[in-house]
Design a protein around this motif. Structure first.
Motif, short mmCIF file in Angstrom:
data_model
loop_
_atom_site.label_atom_id
_atom_site.label_comp_id
_atom_site.label_asym_id
_atom_site.label_seq_id
_atom_site.Cartn_x
_atom_site.Cartn_y
_atom_site.Cartn_z
N GLY A 13 18.95 23.09 -7.49
CA GLY A 13 19.57 24.38 -7.28
C GLY A 13 19.33 25.35 -8.42
O GLY A 13 19.55 26.54 -8.29
N VAL A 14 18.91 24.84 -9.56
CA VAL A 14 18.62 25.67 -10.73
C VAL A 14 17.13 25.63 -11.05
O VAL A 14 16.51 26.64 -11.34
N ARG A 15 16.56 24.46 -10.98
CA ARG A 15 15.16 24.25 -11.36
C ARG A 15 14.43 23.56 -10.22
O ARG A 15 14.95 22.64 -9.60
N ASN A 16 13.20 24.02 -9.97
CA ASN A 16 12.32 23.37 -9.00
C ASN A 16 11.26 22.56 -9.73
O ASN A 16 10.78 22.95 -10.80
N ILE A 17 10.89 21.46 -9.11
CA ILE A 17 9.76 20.64 -9.55
C ILE A 17 8.86 20.51 -8.34
O ILE A 17 9.27 20.01 -7.30
N ASP A 18 7.62 20.99 -8.47
CA ASP A 18 6.66 20.96 -7.38
C ASP A 18 5.69 19.80 -7.58
O ASP A 18 5.13 19.65 -8.67
N LEU A 19 5.50 19.01 -6.53
CA LEU A 19 4.55 17.91 -6.57
C LEU A 19 3.39 18.23 -5.62
O LEU A 19 3.63 18.62 -4.47
N TYR A 20 2.18 18.07 -6.12
CA TYR A 20 0.99 18.37 -5.33
C TYR A 20 0.03 17.18 -5.36
O TYR A 20 -0.21 16.61 -6.43
N PRO A 21 -0.57 16.86 -4.21
CA PRO A 21 -1.65 15.87 -4.25
C PRO A 21 -2.89 16.52 -4.85
O PRO A 21 -3.15 17.71 -4.65
N VAL A 22 -3.65 15.75 -5.60
CA VAL A 22 -4.87 16.25 -6.22
C VAL A 22 -6.02 16.00 -5.24
O VAL A 22 -6.24 14.86 -4.83
N GLN A 23 -6.71 17.05 -4.88
CA GLN A 23 -7.85 16.94 -3.96
C GLN A 23 -9.15 16.78 -4.74
O GLN A 23 -9.28 17.28 -5.86
N GLY A 24 -10.11 16.08 -4.12
CA GLY A 24 -11.45 15.97 -4.69
C GLY A 24 -11.53 15.11 -5.93
O GLY A 24 -12.35 15.35 -6.79
N LEU A 25 -10.69 14.11 -6.01
CA LEU A 25 -10.61 13.29 -7.22
C LEU A 25 -11.13 11.89 -6.94
O LEU A 25 -10.72 11.26 -5.96
N ASN A 26 -11.97 11.38 -7.80
CA ASN A 26 -12.47 10.01 -7.67
C ASN A 26 -11.60 9.00 -8.40
O ASN A 26 -11.71 7.81 -8.18
N HIS A 27 -10.72 9.47 -9.30
CA HIS A 27 -9.92 8.58 -10.12
C HIS A 27 -8.97 7.73 -9.28
O HIS A 27 -8.86 6.53 -9.48
N HIS A 28 -8.27 8.36 -8.35
CA HIS A 28 -7.31 7.66 -7.50
C HIS A 28 -7.04 8.54 -6.29
O HIS A 28 -6.80 9.74 -6.43
N ALA A 29 -7.05 7.96 -5.11
CA ALA A 29 -6.92 8.73 -3.87
C ALA A 29 -5.55 9.38 -3.70
O ALA A 29 -5.43 10.38 -3.00
N ASN A 30 -4.51 8.84 -4.32
CA ASN A 30 -3.15 9.34 -4.13
C ASN A 30 -2.54 9.95 -5.39
O ASN A 30 -1.33 9.93 -5.56
N MET A 31 -3.37 10.52 -6.24
CA MET A 31 -2.89 11.10 -7.50
C MET A 31 -2.10 12.38 -7.22
O MET A 31 -2.47 13.18 -6.35
N LEU A 32 -1.02 12.56 -7.96
CA LEU A 32 -0.21 13.77 -7.89
C LEU A 32 -0.22 14.48 -9.23
O LEU A 32 -0.37 13.85 -10.28
N ILE A 33 -0.02 15.79 -9.17
CA ILE A 33 0.31 16.55 -10.37
C ILE A 33 1.70 17.12 -10.15
O ILE A 33 2.13 17.33 -9.01
#
Length: 97
Positions: A7-27
């Protein structure tokens, strides 16, 4: 995109596209603070240390930042010390190939 909020602060999670390191990586992005958190994609060099050479993970991170139009001021890696986005941009350049 997935958003967590108290309600005060947002935290946005995004999948990383085009990455060879790991298919399900988030930033994780804190929009109010302009902080981007990642694991294994980019670690700012320690003070006085030479800048790392750009690699595929760093270029993918940069492409995702541009794609998502994130206004990043600070990079916070899971393994290492925080660093300014200006330093990241000097390393990877304004445009990713």
């Amino acid at each position: 995109k997935f958003v967590l909020s108290d309600g005060v602060r947002n935290i946005d999670l995004y999948p990383v596209q085009g990455l060879n390191h790991h298919a399900n990586m988030l930033i994780v992005y804190f929009p109010k603070e302009k902080i981007l958190v990642n694991a294994d994609l980019y670690t700012p060099p320690a003070q006085g240390a030479p800048a790392p050479a750009p690699n595929a993970n760093m270029r993918s991170l940069n492409q995702n930042i541009q794609r998502l139009k994130l206004d990043v001021a600070q990079h916070v890696p899971i393994h290492g010390q925080p660093g300014p986005n200006d330093q990241f941009m000097q390393i990877v350049g304004k445009q990713s190939n």
